[in-house]
Write an enzyme that holds these catalytic residues in place. Structure first.
Site, PDB file in Angstrom:
ATOM      1  N   ARG A  74       4.249  -0.094  27.200  1.00 21.18           N
ATOM      2  CA  ARG A  74       3.548   0.501  26.063  1.00 21.18           C
ATOM      3  C   ARG A  74       3.478   2.030  26.164  1.00 21.18           C
ATOM      4  NH1 ARG A  74       2.020  -1.032  20.797  1.00 21.18           N
ATOM      5  NH2 ARG A  74       2.582  -3.077  21.548  1.00 21.18           N
ATOM      6  N   ASN A 105      -6.914   5.058   7.772  1.00 21.04           N
ATOM      7  CA  ASN A 105      -6.492   3.654   7.808  1.00 21.04           C
ATOM      8  C   ASN A 105      -7.105   2.924   6.620  1.00 21.04           C
ATOM      9  OD1 ASN A 105      -5.482   1.171   9.015  1.00 21.04           O
ATOM     10  ND2 ASN A 105      -7.609   0.713   9.561  1.00 21.04           N
ATOM     11  N   HIS A 157      -8.484  -0.730   5.539  1.00 18.13           N
ATOM     12  CA  HIS A 157      -8.884  -2.013   6.119  1.00 18.13           C
ATOM     13  C   HIS A 157      -9.373  -2.919   4.988  1.00 18.13           C
ATOM     14  CE1 HIS A 157     -10.133  -4.821   9.174  1.00 18.13           C
ATOM     15  NE2 HIS A 157     -11.232  -5.015   8.445  1.00 18.13           N
ATOM     16  N   GLU A 215     -11.432   6.595  18.373  1.00 16.09           N
ATOM     17  CA  GLU A 215     -11.009   5.807  19.539  1.00 16.09           C
ATOM     18  C   GLU A 215     -11.363   4.329  19.423  1.00 16.09           C
ATOM     19  OE1 GLU A 215     -12.007   8.862  19.600  1.00 16.09           O
ATOM     20  OE2 GLU A 215     -10.741   9.976  21.009  1.00 16.09           O
ATOM     21  N   GLU A 230      -7.660  -1.986  -2.504  1.00 15.01           N
ATOM     22  CA  GLU A 230      -6.791  -1.208  -1.603  1.00 15.01           C
ATOM     23  C   GLU A 230      -5.859  -0.248  -2.337  1.00 15.01           C
ATOM     24  OE1 GLU A 230      -4.922  -3.303   1.702  1.00 15.01           O
ATOM     25  OE2 GLU A 230      -6.135  -5.036   1.264  1.00 15.01           O
ATOM     26  N   ASN A 243       0.836  -1.212   0.000  1.00  9.16           N
ATOM     27  CA  ASN A 243       0.000   0.000   0.000  1.00  9.16           C
ATOM     28  C   ASN A 243       0.864   1.254   0.000  1.00  9.16           C
ATOM     29  OD1 ASN A 243      -3.071  -0.462   0.153  1.00  9.16           O
ATOM     30  ND2 ASN A 243      -2.229  -2.054   1.487  1.00  9.16           N
TER      31      ASN A 243
HETATM   32  C1  GAR Z   1      -3.227  -4.712   3.873  1.00  8.98           C
HETATM   33  O1  GAR Z   1      -4.049  -5.718   3.319  1.00  8.98           O
HETATM   34  C2  GAR Z   1      -4.032  -3.833   4.801  1.00  8.98           C
HETATM   35  O2  GAR Z   1      -5.330  -3.613   4.343  1.00  8.98           O
HETATM   36  C3  GAR Z   1      -4.022  -4.654   6.058  1.00  8.98           C
HETATM   37  O3  GAR Z   1      -2.708  -5.144   6.140  1.00  8.98           O
HETATM   38  C4  GAR Z   1      -2.192  -5.345   4.816  1.00  8.98           C
HETATM   39  C5  GAR Z   1      -0.833  -4.673   4.692  1.00  8.98           C
HETATM   40  O4  GAR Z   1      -0.215  -4.969   3.456  1.00  8.98           O
HETATM   41  N1  GAR Z   1      -4.393  -3.864   7.181  1.00  8.98           N
HETATM   42  C6  GAR Z   1      -5.147  -4.330   8.199  1.00  8.98           C
HETATM   43  O5  GAR Z   1      -5.529  -5.467   8.273  1.00  8.98           O
HETATM   44  C7  GAR Z   1      -5.485  -3.290   9.278  1.00  8.98           C
HETATM   45  N2  GAR Z   1      -6.493  -3.796  10.148  1.00  8.98           N
HETATM   46  P1  GAR Z   1       0.967  -4.084   2.873  1.00  8.98           P
HETATM   47  O6  GAR Z   1       2.041  -3.963   3.954  1.00  8.98           O
HETATM   48  O7  GAR Z   1       1.467  -4.852   1.690  1.00  8.98           O
HETATM   49  O8  GAR Z   1       0.418  -2.737   2.481  1.00  8.98           O
END
Ligand code: GAR
Length: 208
Positions: free
Chosen positions: A66, A108, A110, A148, A181, A14
């Protein structure tokens, strides 16, 4: 010019889609100031360096707790003075303090059509496993502002993707990335960079 921080944890496809879209003019008025990873082995860091973008790693493993990590993470992020934080496969829970400071300035991606297959425990391949397990015929991806809750913020863009018989989680993951995405994340950034996105009453409105 909208200044971006892109936060990553893994492969960074991404991130690559954003870099490509800036380089080929699909995204205008935006620039990546920094790529931040929680994982020093993330290939995404390599992608950033290859394009002359500053790449920083801050790992929770280097801190006693954390809270200490959150503090340093936020300090580091603030030092880049960015306008928008893009979570592109960033698998760290965003501290509440940061959400407050960056209200409607964190987005974000998703890999499902929220509100399906989202929330705690749904990330990466687990999202696609959930969709296949339930037997839905359509899935997709969502870009949303971060609030949040987990995956509960105002939705900016969504794109559907068909599930095909015989799909494995890996095959479906790849199709969702390719068809949804890598398109809607750059598109959302371009819309924000060009002042087209407004949040009112917890919902996104697109300006003409
Ligand atoms: C992507 O599919 C993104 O949508 C997901 O992690 C992957 C990262 O891939 N994110 C989540 O699941 C967030 N809850 P990338 O490092 O190749 O972009």
């Amino acid at each position: 010019m909208l200044k971006l921080a892109v936060c990553v944890s893994g492969g960074g496809t991404n991130l690559q889609a954003i870099i490509d879209a800036i380089e080929n003019g699909t995204i205008t008025n935006a620039k990546i100031e920094v790529v931040i990873s929680n994982n020093k082995n993330a290939y995404a860091l390599e992608r950033a360096k290859q394009h002359g973008i500053e790449a920083v790693c801050i790992s929770p493993k280097e801190f006693d707790n954390r809270e200490a990590f959150n503090e340093v993470f936020l300090e580091k992020l603030n030092s880049f003075n960015v306008d928008l934080v893009v979570l592109a496969g960033f698998l760290v829970v965003i501290p509440e303090m940061m959400i407050k400071q960056y209200r409607n300035r964190i987005i974000n991606i998703h890999p499902s059509l929220i509100p399906s297959f989202c929330g705690t425990g749904y990330y990466g391949l687990k999202v696609h496993e959930g969709a296949l397990e339930r037997g839905v015929k359509v899935t997709g991806a969502t870009v949303h502002f971060v609030d949040e809750g987990t995956d509960t913020g105002p939705i900016i863009l969504q794109k559907p993707v068909m599930i095909e018989q015989g799909d494995t989680p890996e095959v479906l993951q790849r199709r969702v990335m390719e068809q949804a995405e890598w398109k809607i994340l750059p598109e959302a950034i371009d819309l924000i960079a060009n002042g087209k996105v407004e949040v009112a009453d917890g919902k996104v409105l697109m300006k003409e």
